[in-house]
Design a protein around this motif. Structure first.
Motif, PDB file in Angstrom:
ATOM      1  N   LYS A   1      43.072  -7.406  -9.837  1.00 31.18           N
ATOM      2  CA  LYS A   1      43.685  -8.336 -10.579  1.00 31.18           C
ATOM      3  C   LYS A   1      45.781  -8.031 -10.252  1.00 31.18           C
ATOM      4  O   LYS A   1      46.191  -9.000 -10.625  1.00 31.18           O
ATOM      5  CB  LYS A   1      43.835  -8.468 -12.418  1.00 31.18           C
ATOM      6  N   ASP A   2      45.702  -6.594  -9.915  1.00 32.74           N
ATOM      7  CA  ASP A   2      46.605  -6.553  -9.145  1.00 32.74           C
ATOM      8  C   ASP A   2      47.339  -6.485  -8.194  1.00 32.74           C
ATOM      9  O   ASP A   2      48.397  -6.489  -7.084  1.00 32.74           O
ATOM     10  CB  ASP A   2      47.337  -5.194  -9.761  1.00 32.74           C
ATOM     11  N   VAL A   3      45.991  -6.358  -6.924  1.00 32.57           N
ATOM     12  CA  VAL A   3      46.020  -6.516  -5.855  1.00 32.57           C
ATOM     13  C   VAL A   3      46.061  -7.581  -4.768  1.00 32.57           C
ATOM     14  O   VAL A   3      46.155  -7.434  -3.743  1.00 32.57           O
ATOM     15  CB  VAL A   3      45.242  -5.275  -5.309  1.00 32.57           C
ATOM     16  N   TRP A   4      45.520  -8.335  -5.656  1.00 35.66           N
ATOM     17  CA  TRP A   4      45.001 -10.136  -5.261  1.00 35.66           C
ATOM     18  C   TRP A   4      46.462 -11.069  -5.683  1.00 35.66           C
ATOM     19  O   TRP A   4      45.523 -11.330  -6.454  1.00 35.66           O
ATOM     20  CB  TRP A   4      43.787 -10.016  -5.457  1.00 35.66           C
ATOM     21  N   PRO A   5      46.861 -11.926  -4.754  1.00 36.69           N
ATOM     22  CA  PRO A   5      47.668 -12.492  -5.683  1.00 36.69           C
ATOM     23  C   PRO A   5      47.076 -13.852  -6.075  1.00 36.69           C
ATOM     24  O   PRO A   5      47.320 -13.852  -7.091  1.00 36.69           O
ATOM     25  CB  PRO A   5      48.886 -12.640  -4.333  1.00 36.69           C
TER      26      PRO A   5
END
Length: 124
Positions: A88-92
């Protein structure tokens, strides 16, 4: 089982469906256990929330819907701080990809015969 469901959410979010031969939830549904005549949810709901066969064969249909409803408030909104999806935080594109899944979860409501599961999935 929680880890398998998180893997499923990650797969949805990352577009990993290509690695499963371009199959969709409805395709997976054919290969998974069926709810039967005492179903708590509509067939449309089971199809919409069905995880890949390597997950669904370890869960009952009601369990996979309940996991989807449980994760909905955490992963389907503006505040994703409680969402447990590892990308959720690393894949735009996560938010855009998970949107389709969240819209499918919204169709799930308990059948008229079972009121034990909340019918609201608004996440409020």
């Amino acid at each position: 089982m929680q880890k398998l469901f998180l893997l499923f959410l990650s797969a949805i979010a990352t577009g990993a469906e290509a690695s499963w031969g371009e199959k969709s939830n409805e395709d997976w549904y054919k290969d998974c256990p069926q709810a039967g005549e005492n179903a708590k949810y509509s067939e449309e709901c089971y199809k919409a929330t069905c995880p890949p066969p390597f997950v669904c064969d370890k869960m009952t249909p009601d369990e996979w819907v309940e996991k989807a409803l449980e994760s909905y408030p955490r992963c389907c909104g503006d505040d994703l701080t409680e969402c447990k999806c590892p990308v959720k935080d690393v894949w735009p594109p996560f938010k855009a990809k998970i949107g389709d899944y969240c819209a499918k979860v919204e169709i799930c409501e308990p059948s008229a015969t079972d009121k034990s599961v909340p019918s609201s999935t608004s996440g409020d």
